[in-house]
Design a protein around this motif. Structure first.
Motif, PDB file in Angstrom:
ATOM      1  N   GLY A  81      -9.263   2.651  14.012  1.00 51.34           N
ATOM      2  CA  GLY A  81      -9.974   1.036  13.225  1.00 51.34           C
ATOM      3  C   GLY A  81     -11.091   1.398  14.645  1.00 51.34           C
ATOM      4  N   GLN A 120       0.641  -1.100   0.122  1.00 52.96           N
ATOM      5  CA  GLN A 120       0.270   0.283   0.224  1.00 52.96           C
ATOM      6  C   GLN A 120       1.055   1.292   0.153  1.00 52.96           C
ATOM      7  OE1 GLN A 120      -2.133   0.667   3.447  1.00 52.96           O
ATOM      8  NE2 GLN A 120      -0.313   0.014   4.826  1.00 52.96           N
ATOM      9  N   GLU A 165      -0.602  -1.032   7.165  1.00 52.82           N
ATOM     10  CA  GLU A 165      -2.185  -0.969   7.765  1.00 52.82           C
ATOM     11  C   GLU A 165      -2.545  -0.556   8.362  1.00 52.82           C
ATOM     12  OE1 GLU A 165      -3.376  -4.877   8.644  1.00 52.82           O
ATOM     13  OE2 GLU A 165      -1.754  -6.041   7.810  1.00 52.82           O
ATOM     14  N   ASP A 212      -4.179   0.883  14.586  1.00 52.42           N
ATOM     15  CA  ASP A 212      -5.425   2.224  14.187  1.00 52.42           C
ATOM     16  C   ASP A 212      -5.629   2.531  15.971  1.00 52.42           C
ATOM     17  OD1 ASP A 212      -6.535  -0.970  14.689  1.00 52.42           O
ATOM     18  OD2 ASP A 212      -7.810  -0.255  13.060  1.00 52.42           O
ATOM     19  N   GLN A 219     -11.251   6.607   6.152  1.00 49.90           N
ATOM     20  CA  GLN A 219     -10.945   5.136   6.752  1.00 49.90           C
ATOM     21  C   GLN A 219     -11.302   5.869   8.362  1.00 49.90           C
ATOM     22  OE1 GLN A 219      -7.228   4.426   5.158  1.00 49.90           O
ATOM     23  NE2 GLN A 219      -8.314   2.117   3.579  1.00 49.90           N
ATOM     24  N   GLY A 220     -11.807   4.528   8.505  1.00 50.21           N
ATOM     25  CA  GLY A 220     -12.044   5.065  10.449  1.00 50.21           C
ATOM     26  C   GLY A 220     -12.871   6.253  10.434  1.00 50.21           C
ATOM     27  N   GLU A 221     -12.440   6.921  12.114  1.00 50.76           N
ATOM     28  CA  GLU A 221     -12.843   8.040  12.548  1.00 50.76           C
ATOM     29  C   GLU A 221     -11.807   8.543  13.165  1.00 50.76           C
ATOM     30  OE1 GLU A 221     -15.880   5.562  14.543  1.00 50.76           O
ATOM     31  OE2 GLU A 221     -14.712   4.959  16.694  1.00 50.76           O
ATOM     32  N   ARG A 239      -5.758   6.736  11.370  1.00 48.92           N
ATOM     33  CA  ARG A 239      -7.366   7.061  11.603  1.00 48.92           C
ATOM     34  C   ARG A 239      -7.311   5.637  12.781  1.00 48.92           C
ATOM     35  NH1 ARG A 239     -10.946  11.056  10.363  1.00 48.92           N
ATOM     36  NH2 ARG A 239     -12.341  10.112   9.383  1.00 48.92           N
ATOM     37  N   LYS A 299      -4.861   3.346   8.223  1.00 49.31           N
ATOM     38  CA  LYS A 299      -6.386   3.811   7.890  1.00 49.31           C
ATOM     39  C   LYS A 299      -6.272   5.250   8.238  1.00 49.31           C
ATOM     40  CE  LYS A 299      -8.662   0.286  10.157  1.00 49.31           C
ATOM     41  NZ  LYS A 299      -7.836  -0.762  10.513  1.00 49.31           N
ATOM     42  N   SER A 300      -6.524   5.899   6.569  1.00 49.57           N
ATOM     43  CA  SER A 300      -6.324   7.649   6.462  1.00 49.57           C
ATOM     44  C   SER A 300      -7.154   7.746   5.661  1.00 49.57           C
ATOM     45  CB  SER A 300      -4.908   7.697   6.265  1.00 49.57           C
ATOM     46  OG  SER A 300      -5.013   6.860   4.963  1.00 49.57           O
ATOM     47  N   GLN A 313      -4.737  -5.703  12.918  1.00 46.02           N
ATOM     48  CA  GLN A 313      -6.004  -4.942  12.038  1.00 46.02           C
ATOM     49  C   GLN A 313      -5.283  -3.420  11.758  1.00 46.02           C
ATOM     50  OE1 GLN A 313      -9.262  -4.667  10.880  1.00 46.02           O
ATOM     51  NE2 GLN A 313      -9.508  -7.114  11.201  1.00 46.02           N
TER      52      GLN A 313
END
Length: 330
Positions: free
Chosen positions: A151, A27, A313, A79, A319-321, A149, A315-316, A76
């Protein structure tokens, strides 16, 4: 030649934009140092002061926070899913029952929410707290890329891939490779045990009945075996804590690797890194006999491995919160 130009371009991009990129993880991970410089300028200083305040009361929290970040990233991704507190969350998985330091993250988060509501993620707080813990313990510091971010998924059933103190080197390599980490990263990150502790429960079997014949693990040096048996008696309290680095428990340094070389490793999984040909050279490099150079080498390599691990992995974007409370999904 074209490949060379691509590499040069990536390096220039990193230098110009201060963005950390890891295509090897499958990624494009964009984490920027100083991500909160405009949205919450005091974010990193608040995390630092909070960690330092708790550290001054209990220095063992440094290792706890480092381990908390590690356990988060292996399930995960990085996150903050390990912070979620529900009956079936990662936090309740057997490998995570001994995790500590949640109160430090919660303390920092509550201060940041009061100052910059909904801006700083719990995942970034974890990454910053891990860096600050190493620095406060006399280890290296580094620029932490932020912008993660939080998860929304946290399942105890997914924690089975966490490295275990009973894992062979092959299993450790497999678990690290699944996260884009190589053998060098594995050995380097295990060096975090320089300031760690473990319960007698997780290493006592090495002292008395390792081969089911009433003998100790032969990789333990005979001069150290008696010391360990005095610390962890055969029928004693399994929750008694033992330092993973017998020489400098509260100082982040490379003496941990010298212990492995000398047969003074506490956990079986750690000691096996010296006995396996694929990892022994790396351990030996960090445990080298030239005073000063070995510490410098480890202090240089550990931040690089942490930056790589802290990008697993993530999140950005959408994605997520950004959680309001780290233990609860919004």
């Amino acid at each position: 030649m074209e490949a060379l130009y691509s590499v040069v371009f990536l390096l220039m991009l990193i230098l110009i934009t201060n963005v950390i990129i890891f295509p090897a993880l499958g990624q494009i991970v964009s984490l920027k140092t100083g991500f909160y410089s405009s949205s919450c300028p005091k974010a990193e200083s608040i995390v630092r002061s909070t960690v330092e305040s708790h550290f001054n009361q209990d220095s063992t929290l440094a290792a706890a926070l480092l381990r908390l970040h590690f356990h988060d990233c292996f399930v995960q991704g990085c996150d903050a899913s390990v912070l979620i507190d529900t009956p079936s969350s990662e936090r309740k998985a057997v490998p995570n029952l001994g995790l500590r330091g949640f109160q430090v993250i919660d303390d920092a988060k509550s201060q940041l929410e009061a100052l910059c509501p909904g801006v700083v993620s719990c995942a970034d707080i974890l990454a910053l707290a891990a860096r600050d813990s190493v620095d406060l313990s006399g280890g290296p510091s580094w620029g932490v890329g932020t912008g993660r971010r939080d998860g929304r998924i946290s399942l105890s059933s997914e924690a089975s891939n966490l490295p275990s103190p009973f894992d062979s080197v092959a299993i450790q390599q497999q678990k690290f490779a699944a996260k884009g980490l190589d053998d060098h990263d594995l050995v380097t990150l295990v060096g975090a045990h320089s300031i760690g502790q473990t319960d007698c429960l997780f290493m006592r079997y090495r002292l008395y009945n390792f081969t089911a014949s009433g003998t100790a693990d032969p990789t333990i040096s005979q001069s150290f075996l008696g010391t360990l048996q005095s610390l962890c008696s055969k029928d004693g309290d399994g929750s008694k804590r033992v330092a993973l680095d017998k020489d400098s428990q509260f100082k982040f340094d490379s003496s941990f690797f010298k212990n492995l070389r000398n047969g003074n490793g506490i956990l079986e999984s750690d000691q096996r890194l010296w006995g396996d040909s694929s990892t022994r050279r790396i351990v030996d490099n960090y445990a080298g006999s030239i005073r000063g150079l070995l510490g410098f080498r480890f202090n240089f390599e550990f931040p690089k491995a942490m930056i790589k691990m802290s990008s697993i992995e993530v999140k950005s974007g959408a994605q997520g919160e950004i959680r309001k409370v780290c233990s609860k999904i919004n």
